[in-house]
Design an enzyme around this catalytic site. Sequence first.
Site, mmCIF file in Angstrom:
data_model
loop_
_atom_site.group_PDB
_atom_site.id
_atom_site.type_symbol
_atom_site.label_atom_id
_atom_site.label_comp_id
_atom_site.label_asym_id
_atom_site.label_seq_id
_atom_site.Cartn_x
_atom_site.Cartn_y
_atom_site.Cartn_z
ATOM 1 N N ALA A 87 3.217 -0.182 3.470
ATOM 2 C CA ALA A 87 3.019 0.620 2.256
ATOM 3 C C ALA A 87 2.299 -0.177 1.185
ATOM 4 C CB ALA A 87 4.368 1.083 1.716
ATOM 5 N N ASN A 88 1.741 0.550 0.231
ATOM 6 C CA ASN A 88 1.205 -0.074 -0.976
ATOM 7 C C ASN A 88 2.252 0.012 -2.062
ATOM 8 O OD1 ASN A 88 -1.299 -0.086 0.394
ATOM 9 N ND2 ASN A 88 -2.353 0.153 -1.565
#
Length: 228
Positions: free
Chosen positions: A33-34
């Site tokens: 994920a960011n």
Amino acid sequence: VSGTPIDKPLSGRRVVITSGPTHEPIDPVRYIANRSSGKQGHAIAQAAAEAGADVILVSGPVTIPDPQGITVVHVETAKAMLQAVKNALPADIAIMAAAVADWGVAAEDGHKIKKDGSGKPPALDLIENPDILATIGHNDTLRPMLLIGFAAETQNLLENATSKLTRKRADWIVANNVSAEGGIMGGDKNTVRIVSSEGVEDWPQLDKTEVAGRLVEKIAAFFNSPPH
Ligand code: CTP
Ligand code: CA
């Protein structure tokens, strides 16, 4: 739009907004994920709705609540976000505020990957995700009249934002410095520069809700006097 009330400058306009991170599954219990809280994108969705727009918010996994009075489509991956954006178009305005994961895992494992006792980590085969902003920017049928992207940078802010503007065929890029000192990630404040073919506008440090309000004002001004 004639007869638009002064406090509803975006009434009759349809706006599609992406917000939050995407999650790219590795196996049933892990993902890539960011970092993104969704605060900026959600604030823009709220501000656009308050300005009278018909808003569709395509949100990755976030912990903040859905804004009131807005259609929210919840997605997990970049691929699902692209599909949801395509489904939501056409629109007058699209604002891509999501921090989309650049890579997904080539083949999601159906089972939890186990440590094998060798001390050697498993190798992850990554593939590049579709670029939602660039896909829409280069699609003459889907492209809205006003297409706005973001650029999260830790260095060479203007240079990188300008190259994203042209490469992705966006009209404006909202560029921000996300290096650790900025404290933008997850915080309530944002310092942005608006990059377009007209030049660069520097905005002071503002609450994310104020950035959203100003952006909506700038969008309303664009539709009141289109430059071209
Ligand atoms: N974006 C997108 N789809 C992607 C990656 C980015 O729509 N797969 C959009 C973001 O929502 C943002 C803009 O493109 O509006 C710029 O995102 P950013 O991550 O800064 O740019 P990248 O092109 O991914 O470049 P890099 O991360 O290498 O700096
Ligand atoms: Ca990226």
